[in-house]
Design a protein around this motif. Sequence first.
Motif: not given
Length: 211
Positions: A119-127
């Motif tokens: 979830d953190k990686a996905k959020a960072d990828n979007t950011r």
Amino acid sequence: MQSRAGSVLKTYGIPIVLGLIALIIVLFIWQQNKKIDVLESDIAATKELLQGVQSTKEKVEEPFDSKEHEEILQSRTVSAKKIGAEIIAVEDVLTSFYKSNEDLPEDQAAYDKMVKELDKAKADNTRLTNASESDHIQTWKLNPDWTLKLETIVTYQDTENVPVLFSMTTKSGKSAGLIFAVYDTVNYKLTNISRHYTTDGLDDEIDVGGA
């Protein structure tokens, strides 16, 4: 007859000569005044040009702080390396999940940890890249064993967009491909991302859960 002509010449000759001289003087003065008018016009135009040149010269001669410029370039380079390290960490997590043959952890704690990291990686990828939910599956690396590395950062003076290049290498050391992107220094994002894979890279792809 000659006496009369001489008398006329004596009577009118001097005024005529004086009149011609006066006319010549008037013409001379008029011509000089005309030249003065042209000269004054040229002087005014020259002054205007000189003012423009001086203004341009002052802009050009504004003090250039080479130390400050170098600090800006250094800051951009450090910043590009930072976002490069972040996206590499993101790709490692995404690839290990979407491009893996391994089963999900049976242990609840391990499973929860994996989901939290994902979830953190996905959020960072979007950011970092404005990635959508479907984009997370489209990982840069096609195999979790690959190495993703930031290769070059091209810095320019007075630019807010910095070209960056990433390389991908297989576990056996073969070139798997390249990732080209533009680092938006203002918004701290990677844009215009394009992926290019070698034959060795495509042959080494793991197609479990991928696109």
